[in-house]
Design an enzyme around this catalytic site. Structure first.
Site, PDB file in Angstrom:
ATOM      1  N   PRO A   1       0.847  -1.197   0.000  1.00 51.44           N
ATOM      2  CA  PRO A   1       0.000   0.000   0.000  1.00 51.44           C
ATOM      3  C   PRO A   1       0.873   1.233   0.000  1.00 51.44           C
ATOM      4  O   PRO A   1       1.828   1.325   0.772  1.00 51.44           O
ATOM      5  CB  PRO A   1      -0.793  -0.125   1.309  1.00 51.44           C
ATOM      6  CG  PRO A   1       0.056  -0.984   2.193  1.00 51.44           C
ATOM      7  CD  PRO A   1       0.797  -1.910   1.288  1.00 51.44           C
ATOM      8  N   LEU A   2       0.564   2.185  -0.882  1.00 48.78           N
ATOM      9  CA  LEU A   2       1.333   3.421  -0.967  1.00 48.78           C
ATOM     10  C   LEU A   2       0.372   4.591  -1.076  1.00 48.78           C
ATOM     11  O   LEU A   2      -0.435   4.662  -2.010  1.00 48.78           O
ATOM     12  CB  LEU A   2       2.258   3.394  -2.194  1.00 48.78           C
ATOM     13  CG  LEU A   2       3.411   2.383  -2.169  1.00 48.78           C
ATOM     14  CD1 LEU A   2       4.027   2.235  -3.551  1.00 48.78           C
ATOM     15  CD2 LEU A   2       4.458   2.803  -1.153  1.00 48.78           C
TER      16      LEU A   2
ATOM     17  N   CYS B   1       3.722   3.527   9.168  1.00 45.51           N
ATOM     18  CA  CYS B   1       3.898   4.796   8.460  1.00 45.51           C
ATOM     19  C   CYS B   1       4.689   5.783   9.319  1.00 45.51           C
ATOM     20  O   CYS B   1       4.320   6.041  10.469  1.00 45.51           O
ATOM     21  CB  CYS B   1       2.543   5.394   8.091  1.00 45.51           C
ATOM     22  SG  CYS B   1       2.679   6.976   7.224  1.00 45.51           S
TER      23      CYS B   1
ATOM     24  N   LYS C   1       1.182  -4.331   9.197  1.00 48.26           N
ATOM     25  CA  LYS C   1       2.414  -3.873   8.544  1.00 48.26           C
ATOM     26  C   LYS C   1       3.102  -2.891   9.469  1.00 48.26           C
ATOM     27  O   LYS C   1       2.477  -1.927   9.937  1.00 48.26           O
ATOM     28  CB  LYS C   1       2.105  -3.209   7.201  1.00 48.26           C
ATOM     29  CG  LYS C   1       3.353  -2.842   6.390  1.00 48.26           C
ATOM     30  CD  LYS C   1       2.983  -2.325   5.005  1.00 48.26           C
ATOM     31  CE  LYS C   1       4.226  -2.153   4.130  1.00 48.26           C
ATOM     32  NZ  LYS C   1       5.137  -1.103   4.632  1.00 48.26           N
TER      33      LYS C   1
ATOM     34  N   ASN D   1       9.915  -6.445   3.672  1.00 50.61           N
ATOM     35  CA  ASN D   1       9.677  -5.186   2.967  1.00 50.61           C
ATOM     36  C   ASN D   1      10.865  -4.262   3.202  1.00 50.61           C
ATOM     37  O   ASN D   1      11.413  -4.215   4.293  1.00 50.61           O
ATOM     38  CB  ASN D   1       8.374  -4.568   3.487  1.00 50.61           C
ATOM     39  CG  ASN D   1       8.023  -3.242   2.834  1.00 50.61           C
ATOM     40  OD1 ASN D   1       7.682  -2.278   3.500  1.00 50.61           O
ATOM     41  ND2 ASN D   1       8.105  -3.178   1.521  1.00 50.61           N
TER      42      ASN D   1
ATOM     43  N   ASP E   1      13.751  -2.033   0.360  1.00 47.12           N
ATOM     44  CA  ASP E   1      14.846  -2.179  -0.604  1.00 47.12           C
ATOM     45  C   ASP E   1      14.627  -3.329  -1.586  1.00 47.12           C
ATOM     46  O   ASP E   1      15.589  -3.941  -2.065  1.00 47.12           O
ATOM     47  CB  ASP E   1      16.194  -2.358   0.113  1.00 47.12           C
ATOM     48  CG  ASP E   1      16.650  -1.094   0.813  1.00 47.12           C
ATOM     49  OD1 ASP E   1      16.010  -0.041   0.614  1.00 47.12           O
ATOM     50  OD2 ASP E   1      17.639  -1.161   1.576  1.00 47.12           O
TER      51      ASP E   1
ATOM     52  N   SER F   1       7.531  -1.906  -2.724  1.00 47.30           N
ATOM     53  CA  SER F   1       6.999  -0.568  -2.437  1.00 47.30           C
ATOM     54  C   SER F   1       7.509   0.431  -3.457  1.00 47.30           C
ATOM     55  O   SER F   1       7.007   0.503  -4.576  1.00 47.30           O
ATOM     56  CB  SER F   1       7.380  -0.151  -1.012  1.00 47.30           C
ATOM     57  OG  SER F   1       6.811  -1.020  -0.058  1.00 47.30           O
ATOM     58  N   ARG F   2       8.550   1.195  -3.099  1.00 38.78           N
ATOM     59  CA  ARG F   2       9.021   2.278  -3.963  1.00 38.78           C
ATOM     60  C   ARG F   2       9.560   1.785  -5.304  1.00 38.78           C
ATOM     61  O   ARG F   2       9.600   2.546  -6.269  1.00 38.78           O
ATOM     62  CB  ARG F   2      10.088   3.089  -3.224  1.00 38.78           C
ATOM     63  CG  ARG F   2       9.543   3.892  -2.043  1.00 38.78           C
ATOM     64  CD  ARG F   2      10.662   4.576  -1.279  1.00 38.78           C
ATOM     65  NE  ARG F   2      11.553   3.605  -0.669  1.00 38.78           N
ATOM     66  CZ  ARG F   2      12.844   3.806  -0.417  1.00 38.78           C
ATOM     67  NH1 ARG F   2      13.400   4.961  -0.762  1.00 38.78           N
ATOM     68  NH2 ARG F   2      13.577   2.863   0.148  1.00 38.78           N
TER      69      ARG F   2
END
Length: 349
Positions: free
Chosen positions: A31-32, A115, A154, A215, A217, A239-240
């Site tokens: 989720p982003l 977050c 998470k 999660n 890198d 993610s990114r």
């Protein structure tokens, strides 16, 4: 050359079980906020049809006071498996929000306890719950009692280097009823700086019986395999690495299932995807979609000749036509470069 060890191949050959939910992929799309809307998820799922997707995180307090559910909570009935991520510090509001998530069609409910953004943590949500493990535990207990679908968490390894409490925290989450834990291998204080500390994922995996997802890198197939080998995690969450590159989840998933690497998309293929993304955002959200598309377009514009100039232009677009025109111009330039290169190669040979 990336390769799968026999041990890893055997470990990942079976579906991922999240409580009663069976997922036929060990690669998940994170989720982003401001990114993983319906449009983005559709692009990712094209290449990773069986992977678990997550909505943007939804504020449980906001849900409590609104009559109409926010668009970020909207899911397509066909996009399975899907998880709706929630955040807050109020167990009762989160339980209520989880019931709304079930009504929307969620296969699981994920509680964001990682977050690092100030506007989230100052109100008691996100990674601030690492400092309030009793509250976090109460949240999971109340949410699991409120819904029949699996509840997952998470989080991060701790608030800071001096407050790494993930082993106790993770045990509490499992004891409270969480069916899976996704662990970002950084502290809240790190944000996204410095390398992810995968060794803590290894330690958490050793003390939990529920699935642990790694999660942090995961930017390539090679990184995903290395992380899975080192941590013994049950899967990885991207993610990114998917920003401007919705192909990544599918690339990793394909490799873990076949042992073969898919050819990377060309710059032109990435730009064609960017055009599709832009058009779909406008169709889904109107002018707001154009504003949101600017950041997505700049993420697509990288690692090819003229990318820097194109990024600056795409960051200011005000219409689909303007964005498509800029991208088509860049594609035409890349085609010309390829043709010149082929001519030169033929002359040399």
């Amino acid at each position: 050359m990336v390769s799968l060890s026999p041990e890893l191949q055997a470990r990942l050959s079976t579906p991922l079980h999240i409580g009663t939910v069976e997922v036929n992929s060990r690669v998940l799309q994170s989720p982003l906020s401001g990114v993983t809307d319906l449009v983005f998820r559709r692009l990712v799922r094209r290449y990773a049809p069986t992977s678990m997707m997550y909505t943007e995180m939804v504020n449980a307090t906001g849900l409590h006071y609104v009559r109409e559910l926010p668009k970020i909570m909207e899911v397509d009935p066909q996009e399975r498996p899907i998880s709706i991520q929630l955040f807050d510090c109020r167990p009762d509001f989160l339980a209520e929000a989880a019931q709304m998530a079930v009504a929307e069609g969620a296969d699981t409910v994920d509680i964001n306890m990682g977050c690092p953004v100030n506007k989230i943590t100052k109100n008691g949500g996100g990674s601030s719950l690492l400092r309030e493990p009793e509250v976090a535990e109460a949240i999971v207990r109340e949410v699991t009692q409120a819904v029949e679908i699996p509840v997952t968490v998470k989080t991060r390894i701790g608030w800071s280097n001096k407050e790494i409490n993930i082993l106790d925290f993770a045990r509490r989450m499992e004891d409270a009823g969480a069916k899976m834990l996704t662990l970002h291998g950084r502290t809240r204080a790190q944000g996204y700086n410095g390398p992810a500390r995968w060794e803590w994922i290894t330690k958490v995996k050793e003390v939990l019986s529920i699935p642990v997802i790694a999660n942090g890198d995961i930017f390539s197939v090679e990184a995903a395999v290395r992380c899975l080998e080192e941590t013994k995690a049950d899967g990885v969450m991207c993610s990114r690495g998917t920003l401007g590159y919705p192909f990544l989840v599918g690339e990793i998933d394909y490799f873990l299932k076949t042992g073969e690497q898919l050819p990377a998309p060309t710059a032109i293929e990435r730009l064609e995807c960017a055009k599709e993304h832009l058009r779909a955002l406008y169709e889904y959200k109107g002018d707001r979609g154009i504003r949101q598309a600017r950041k997505h377009m700049t993420w697509y514009a990288k690692e090819f000749y003229g990318a820097g100039e194109l990024r600056g232009q795409l960051a200011r677009i005000n219409s689909v036509e303007e964005g498509v025109g800029l991208i088509d111009g860049a594609i035409a330039q890349l085609v010309q470069l390829e043709e010149r290169s082929e001519i030169l190669m033929s002359q040399v040979s």
